[in-house]
Design a protein around this motif. Sequence first.
Motif, short mmCIF file in Angstrom:
data_model
loop_
_atom_site.label_atom_id
_atom_site.label_comp_id
_atom_site.label_asym_id
_atom_site.label_seq_id
_atom_site.Cartn_x
_atom_site.Cartn_y
_atom_site.Cartn_z
N ARG A 164 -2.83 -0.48 -6.55
CA ARG A 164 -2.78 -0.36 -5.09
C ARG A 164 -2.24 -1.62 -4.43
NH1 ARG A 164 -4.88 3.14 -1.25
NH2 ARG A 164 -3.89 2.57 0.72
N ASP A 165 -2.65 -2.81 -4.95
CA ASP A 165 -2.14 -4.06 -4.39
C ASP A 165 -0.62 -4.13 -4.52
OD1 ASP A 165 -4.70 -4.85 -3.75
OD2 ASP A 165 -4.96 -6.12 -5.52
N LEU A 166 -0.10 -3.74 -5.68
CA LEU A 166 1.34 -3.78 -5.90
C LEU A 166 2.04 -2.74 -5.03
CD1 LEU A 166 3.18 -5.48 -7.72
CD2 LEU A 166 3.21 -3.58 -9.33
N PHE A 167 1.41 -1.57 -4.91
CA PHE A 167 1.97 -0.51 -4.07
C PHE A 167 2.08 -0.97 -2.62
CE2 PHE A 167 1.18 3.14 -1.24
CZ PHE A 167 2.22 3.97 -1.59
N ASP A 168 1.05 -1.65 -2.12
CA ASP A 168 1.07 -2.15 -0.74
C ASP A 168 2.13 -3.22 -0.53
OD1 ASP A 168 -0.99 -0.42 -0.06
OD2 ASP A 168 -2.57 -1.91 -0.37
#
Length: 543
Positions: A216-220
């Motif tokens: 999720r961090d990378l997606f954001d």
Amino acid sequence: MVHSASKSHLKNPLVSLLQRSKTPSRVNEPNIFQYNSLIRAHANKSNPRGALACYLDLRRTGLLGDNYTYPFVLKACGLMMGLVEGRQVHGEVVKGGHGCDVFVVNGLIGMYGKCVEMVCAKKAFDGLESKDLVSWNLILGGYVSSGEMLVAQMVFDAMPQRDVVSWSIMIDGYGKKNGDVVRARVLFDEMPVRDSVSWNSMITGYMKVGELVAARDLFDLMPKKNVISWSIMIQGYASHGEPQEALKLFRLMLREDDVELDKVSVVGALSACAQLGALLQGRWMHMYIKKKRIDMDIVVQTALLDMYMKCGALDEARWVFDSMTERNAVSYSVMILGFGINGYGEAALKYLFEMVSGGIQGDDMTFLGALTACSHSGLVSEGLHIFDEMRRAHRVEPKLEHYGCLVDLLGRAGRLDQAREVIEAMPMKPNSALWGSFLLACWTHQDPGQAEVAVKKLKELGADDCGTYVLLSNIYADAGFWEESRRIRKFLKDIKMDKEMGKSVIEVDGNIEEFRSGDDLSMTNKELRQVLWSLSKSAFCAG
């Protein structure tokens, strides 16, 4: 090469392939350009048999392939994992004098790589004097696909130049295939330029190993998200037991003007609805799929089936199933399991009979659903027969889950001795879930002796939690063994073993609410009345 030689050379697999495929429509004066266009079109549309049929027709006219023909013919061989056909085409390439053409040899490297024949791929690569970046990427991708990451790393280090494809292949290999997300992230951070493929490969790697927060961090952080990025996250959340997060992300995706839904994101969202029992949201999604004219193929329809079944909407599931133009073992398995867990065992077995009668071969999931149906409906003799038939007639070897269903079936029927015999005769080691099911059957039928055996086995597996001992205490109490029951309660109090917090999820007016035991809900009387009114209204409408 003369036509008679090529005719002899191309018999067997290629000729038999032609007999099963449609040849291209005849033109008045066929030429190599027209055939190349047809072969390329079939190969690019993932119709390898059509491409090879066109190639055979070309050879029968007496024409020879050129350096534009063979790359796409070889691509077709790779798509269908046709190593035998690819080797025969390789012979044509050599005899036709195209063995030094970089475009053709790249086709050979790609074909052998797809067929996981890396010895031949390496020979073709080594024999190419003027290797280009495509050649290097193809041999690199072949080693990654075959799982030879050490060799792939050596090739990557030896590359005279790299592009974003080279980096993405390695990230994909370490992250998605090897599960080594640490090494994949090091490569990702070292990339001079990143595209959406490299971002998506890294996010997929995190999702595969269950590192949802990192994904999720990378997606954001991703500067430009496409539908694949959203689909990876939605499907990942759904497959890792986070259905609420999947639906939240799905709603965020709907707000993006430049992102069009695809089948993967829809299937992920439907899976989330199924896990939550969110029927209203599932129905809305069904209407949205129709409105947006998303391709209702067998995968999407099966996801709808699963959602309706898990939400208890059997009539709607049956309507979707009846409207399907194509059905497979998966769609039948969903119907069998769905009717089974909803208590309609006989209906489930009718679908099993229909599937077998229609010539569709069931798999392990099909028979797992049938055994579950028998267990939930008390169809003991039918379940025993199905368990025997899946091995004898259908050549499907039972897994641990099948034995678990068989134990549950016998346990519910009170055949505890027979259930224990099944456990002890299993070819694999029973797990805690299986012994837990047996313990529950001991409680139902008040058999403290068998319960003690189950608790002992659960302790050996390290799965003797608070609930196990509470259940044993209840079994003692129900059987009138009060002293043993008090001893268990005192034991729990002395060691201060806590019961795991339970939680429930309900759908209220299309919204998902989660409640945990011990939560301070701080709900006002007005809010409580609204929830109760919504629930009573839903029950009234359902009635």
